[in-house]
Design an enzyme around this catalytic site. Structure first.
Site, PDB file in Angstrom:
ATOM      1  N   ASP A  15       0.728  -1.198   0.005  1.00 16.72           N
ATOM      2  CA  ASP A  15       0.120   0.034   0.172  1.00 16.72           C
ATOM      3  C   ASP A  15       0.830   1.251   0.018  1.00 16.72           C
ATOM      4  O   ASP A  15       1.735   1.412   0.878  1.00 16.72           O
ATOM      5  CB  ASP A  15      -0.918  -0.104   1.294  1.00 16.72           C
ATOM      6  CG  ASP A  15      -1.786   1.325   1.259  1.00 16.72           C
ATOM      7  OD1 ASP A  15      -2.049   1.867   0.320  1.00 16.72           O
ATOM      8  OD2 ASP A  15      -2.048   1.652   2.598  1.00 16.72           O
ATOM      9  N   ASP A  20      -4.770 -10.727 -15.888  1.00 18.94           N
ATOM     10  CA  ASP A  20      -5.960 -11.962 -15.291  1.00 18.94           C
ATOM     11  C   ASP A  20      -6.883 -11.594 -16.364  1.00 18.94           C
ATOM     12  O   ASP A  20      -7.410 -10.411 -16.222  1.00 18.94           O
ATOM     13  CB  ASP A  20      -5.980 -11.607 -13.986  1.00 18.94           C
ATOM     14  CG  ASP A  20      -6.506 -13.044 -13.366  1.00 18.94           C
ATOM     15  OD1 ASP A  20      -7.198 -13.943 -13.978  1.00 18.94           O
ATOM     16  OD2 ASP A  20      -5.645 -13.392 -12.376  1.00 18.94           O
ATOM     17  N   ASP A  42      -1.609  -1.390  -3.876  1.00 22.32           N
ATOM     18  CA  ASP A  42      -2.132  -0.447  -4.981  1.00 22.32           C
ATOM     19  C   ASP A  42      -0.832  -0.830  -6.145  1.00 22.32           C
ATOM     20  O   ASP A  42       0.213  -1.178  -5.980  1.00 22.32           O
ATOM     21  CB  ASP A  42      -2.254   0.924  -4.604  1.00 22.32           C
ATOM     22  CG  ASP A  42      -1.159   1.457  -3.809  1.00 22.32           C
ATOM     23  OD1 ASP A  42       0.011   1.519  -4.067  1.00 22.32           O
ATOM     24  OD2 ASP A  42      -1.407   2.138  -2.807  1.00 22.32           O
ATOM     25  N   HIS A  97      -3.130 -17.611  -5.347  1.00 26.35           N
ATOM     26  CA  HIS A  97      -4.178 -16.817  -4.386  1.00 26.35           C
ATOM     27  C   HIS A  97      -5.414 -17.720  -3.685  1.00 26.35           C
ATOM     28  O   HIS A  97      -6.305 -17.124  -3.011  1.00 26.35           O
ATOM     29  CB  HIS A  97      -4.650 -15.529  -4.872  1.00 26.35           C
ATOM     30  CG  HIS A  97      -5.431 -15.767  -6.253  1.00 26.35           C
ATOM     31  ND1 HIS A  97      -4.753 -16.276  -7.204  1.00 26.35           N
ATOM     32  CD2 HIS A  97      -6.755 -15.518  -6.588  1.00 26.35           C
ATOM     33  CE1 HIS A  97      -5.868 -16.405  -8.280  1.00 26.35           C
ATOM     34  NE2 HIS A  97      -6.982 -15.988  -7.672  1.00 26.35           N
ATOM     35  N   ASP A  98      -5.551 -18.780  -4.362  1.00 31.22           N
ATOM     36  CA  ASP A  98      -6.742 -19.367  -3.996  1.00 31.22           C
ATOM     37  C   ASP A  98      -6.722 -20.672  -2.933  1.00 31.22           C
ATOM     38  O   ASP A  98      -7.429 -21.430  -2.618  1.00 31.22           O
ATOM     39  CB  ASP A  98      -7.357 -20.039  -5.337  1.00 31.22           C
ATOM     40  CG  ASP A  98      -8.061 -19.160  -5.871  1.00 31.22           C
ATOM     41  OD1 ASP A  98      -8.520 -18.008  -5.471  1.00 31.22           O
ATOM     42  OD2 ASP A  98      -8.203 -19.252  -7.249  1.00 31.22           O
ATOM     43  N   ASP A 125      -8.986 -16.852 -16.364  1.00 26.26           N
ATOM     44  CA  ASP A 125      -9.878 -17.317 -15.081  1.00 26.26           C
ATOM     45  C   ASP A 125     -10.905 -18.398 -15.505  1.00 26.26           C
ATOM     46  O   ASP A 125     -11.447 -17.988 -16.517  1.00 26.26           O
ATOM     47  CB  ASP A 125     -10.515 -16.088 -14.285  1.00 26.26           C
ATOM     48  CG  ASP A 125     -11.096 -16.378 -13.141  1.00 26.26           C
ATOM     49  OD1 ASP A 125     -10.248 -16.752 -12.268  1.00 26.26           O
ATOM     50  OD2 ASP A 125     -12.322 -16.275 -12.894  1.00 26.26           O
ATOM     51  N   GLU A 137      -6.765 -21.362 -16.617  1.00 27.24           N
ATOM     52  CA  GLU A 137      -7.228 -21.738 -15.179  1.00 27.24           C
ATOM     53  C   GLU A 137      -8.233 -23.034 -15.660  1.00 27.24           C
ATOM     54  O   GLU A 137      -9.100 -22.656 -16.287  1.00 27.24           O
ATOM     55  CB  GLU A 137      -7.743 -20.920 -14.254  1.00 27.24           C
ATOM     56  CG  GLU A 137      -7.696 -21.571 -12.796  1.00 27.24           C
ATOM     57  CD  GLU A 137      -8.830 -20.714 -11.839  1.00 27.24           C
ATOM     58  OE1 GLU A 137      -8.664 -21.005 -10.558  1.00 27.24           O
ATOM     59  OE2 GLU A 137      -9.654 -20.155 -12.347  1.00 27.24           O
TER      60      GLU A 137
HETATM   61  C1  NOJ Z   1     -10.768 -18.290 -10.063  1.00 25.78           C
HETATM   62  C2  NOJ Z   1     -10.023 -17.347  -9.131  1.00 25.78           C
HETATM   63  O1  NOJ Z   1      -8.470 -17.692  -9.262  1.00 25.78           O
HETATM   64  C3  NOJ Z   1     -10.473 -17.301  -7.749  1.00 25.78           C
HETATM   65  O2  NOJ Z   1      -9.796 -16.277  -7.074  1.00 25.78           O
HETATM   66  C4  NOJ Z   1     -12.048 -16.504  -7.932  1.00 25.78           C
HETATM   67  O3  NOJ Z   1     -12.730 -16.349  -6.879  1.00 25.78           O
HETATM   68  C5  NOJ Z   1     -12.920 -17.363  -9.211  1.00 25.78           C
HETATM   69  N1  NOJ Z   1     -12.230 -18.024 -10.183  1.00 25.78           N
HETATM   70  C6  NOJ Z   1     -14.106 -16.636  -9.699  1.00 25.78           C
HETATM   71  O4  NOJ Z   1     -13.393 -15.783 -10.568  1.00 25.78           O
END
Ligand code: NOJ
Length: 574
Positions: free
Chosen positions: A22, A99, A30, A332-333, A205, A259
């Site tokens: 930040d 992305d 940011d 990140h998931d 995505d 993805e």
């Molecule tokens: C996959 C993304 O990596 C995730 O973070 C997101 O919540 C879902 N797709 C929906 O866009």
């Protein structure tokens, strides 16, 4: 021999902008923050940055719900900041991939606002609208029994027109209707807009979900079966990707990675085979879904180590003939790699560096997620109020508040599996906010309290640090192209501790111009004895993650590896 190209040889670093740095004082990372930290990324030796979404968004799902594909989220900065960032990346000799979230938009996107306004609006068919069906009890129900990825039904009733719209993710993420050529043209234009700006490609995505199979009930009890058999790999997905490639992407020298929830070994190559004109590579989830129990994501089960190795082998083989893999242990998931596949307690450093070795010695393009390079770990907040992720919060409502699951039991599962494990702020130093934001600013999500110990400043100048090791391991991969292209031949599939593989410098029996490497990994807390395949002789020790490494085989046929030791050798023989 495989075709050689820059994106196969590249190492990618993923930035989740909200949690990186930040500078504006709002507690949210940011674009100027990323600009300030570019030298850190460059110092690692990576080639490409993948930037999670930075477009205008109401942030129901932290930017994965886009309200305007051509505008920068105000919290993150301006388009001028973006241009400066792109320029800063290019001047340092790196590339940027964006992305592209095109399976769905935000419900606050202008297209959806028009679409929901009336049945005869010319954007009505930009999304998927269906009337409800009357149940046996006479009550109106959604068109199918589909559930969303983030709990609850995948259909939302919209009173304005009396119909339901489809949202495979949150109700604020309506799915686009790719059957409509106008939608495909809009997305192609968005892709062209960013490519014309000079970006170097896209991570796409949930791209496996863009073509729907028809709208009948799912017979599956397990959500992952529904993903694989009902939501993913619809009949027109390859046609849609080929069209996008032909009309736009093929005109630029860029990379794409899709993805791929629900993409299996059979389907994988058809997305990425070099003759197909679709994508360069996909993220499969073989090793990302393997620790989910019958209750799904928040029902964790231990990692099956044998299966873990098999996933790497199977995907390597599936892509060996004209495809290409991406190699990743975290994003990140999913939970932090060192907490999930390593030992973030007594063997924190050893296991984090071993995992770096695995990433940099597999065939495929390696992806490093921010913080992985300093061994950032999972976090364990006590209360649900400390969590921010919509997936976690929705599951809490469904499972605890409505379903009666014990709250403590749920939170323990979140400590293991929740996405906020990887979204706590980047740990730059040991000051009050870890250098993420000013000390008098509240970050949007709490820090992992271990920032006083695990942070960039503490590792920067330490030649023995995890950061230093990542640098060395990335440079080592780049200096040894055989690690990029050679076949992978695993010989310890059954072993409970070892993941050992050869990267032979031969293709179909003929020398391919690269050296042969043996990669020996002991992924356990105990020492382990490696029995070497009889046909090879280790000739030169090249690389190790321990300073007191086992540089000599005990005999010509075996050697002992210490706990979490990673050791790379040159070998002769085949
Ligand atoms: C996959 C993304 O990596 C995730 O973070 C997101 O919540 C879902 N797709 C929906 O866009």
């Amino acid at each position: 021999m495989m075709n050689q190209t820059w994106w196969k040889e590249a190492v990618v670093y993923q930035i989740y902008p909200r949690s990186f740095q930040d500078t504006s004082g709002n507690g949210v990372g940011d674009l100027r923050g990323i600009i300030e930290r570019l030298d850190h990324v460059k110092a690692l030796g990576v080639d490409v940055i993948w930037l999670s979404p930075v477009y205008e968004s109401p942030n129901d799902d932290n930017g994965y719900d886009i309200a305007d594909y051509r505008a920068i989220m105000a919290e993150f900065g301006t388009m001028a900041d973006f241009d400066e960032l792109l320029n800063g990346i290019h001047t340092r000799g790196m590339k940027l991939i964006m992305d592209l979230v095109a399976n769905h938009t935000s419900d606050e996107h202008a297209w959806f606002e028009e679409s929901r306004a009336s049945k005869d609006n010319d954007k009505r068919d930009y999304y998927i609208w269906k009337p409800g069906v009357e149940g046996p009890d006479g009550v109106m129900r959604p068109p199918t029994n589909w559930g969303s990825f983030f709990s609850g039904p995948a259909w939302e009733f919209d009173a304005a027109t009396g119909e339901y719209y489809l949202h495979l993710f949150t109700r604020k993420q309506p799915d686009l209707n790719w059957e409509n050529p106008a939608v495909r043209k809009e997305i192609a234009d968005v892709v062209e807009f960013w490519l014309e700006k000079g970006v170097d490609g896209f991570r796409m995505d949930v791209i496996s979900l863009i073509s729907k199979r028809g709208y009948t009930d799912t017979p599956h009890e397990q959500f992952n079966d529904t993903i694989a058999n009902v939501y993913a790999n619809g009949p027109r997905v390859h046609e849609f990707l080929q069209e996008l490639y032909k009309n736009v992407i093929s005109k630029y020298d860029v990379m794409t990675v899709g993805e791929g929830p629900g993409i299996d070994l059979n389907e994988g190559p058809s997305y990425v085979h070099e003759d197909r004109g679709e994508l360069n590579m996909i993220f499969h989830f073989g090793h990302m879904f393997m620790d989910q129990g019958p209750g799904g994501k928040f029902d964790p089960v231990p990692i099956d180590f044998r299966r873990f190795k098999e996933v790497f082998v199977e995907w390597d083989q599936a892509m060996a003939d004209g495809g290409w893999n991406s190699v990743f242990l975290c994003n990140h998931d999913f939970p932090r790699a060192v907490s999930r596949f390593g030992n973030d307690g007594p063997y924190w450093k050893e296991s984090a560096t071993l995992l770096a070795t695995l990433l940099m010695t597999m065939r495929g393009t390696p992806y490093v997620y921010q913080g992985e390079e300093i061994g950032m770990t999972n976090v364990a907040f006590d209360a649900i109020d400390d969590y921010r992720d919509v997936e976690t919060l929705n599951a809490y409502n469904e499972q605890v508040l409505e379903g009666g699951r014990d709250a403590g039991d749920f939170i323990r599962a979140v400590h293991i599996m929740g996405r906020d494990n990887v979204r706590t702020p980047m740990q730059w130093d040991d000051s009050a906010r870890a250098g993420f934001c000013a000390e008098d600013v509240e970050p949007w999500i709490d820090l992992n309290p271990n920032y006083d110990r695990i942070n960039v400043a503490a590792q920067m100048d330490d030649p023995e640090s995890i950061f230093a090791y990542y640098k060395k391991a990335i440079a080592f991969r780049k200096a040894h192209k055989g690690l990029v292209y050679n076949d992978v031949d695993v010989w310890t599939l059954e072993d409970e501790q070892l993941f050992c593989f050869l990267r032979p410098g031969t293709t179909n029996g003929a020398k391919n111009g690269f050296d042969s490497y043996a990669v020996l990994l002991n992924m356990s807390d105990e020492p382990a004895e490696v029995l070497l395949p009889g046909r090879i002789i280790l000739s030169e020790h090249l690389f190790s993650n321990l300073s007191n490494q086992s540089t000599k085989p005990t005999t010509t046929s075996s050697m002992t590896l210490m706990s979490w030791e990673a050791s790379i050798w040159k070998y002769h023989g085949n």
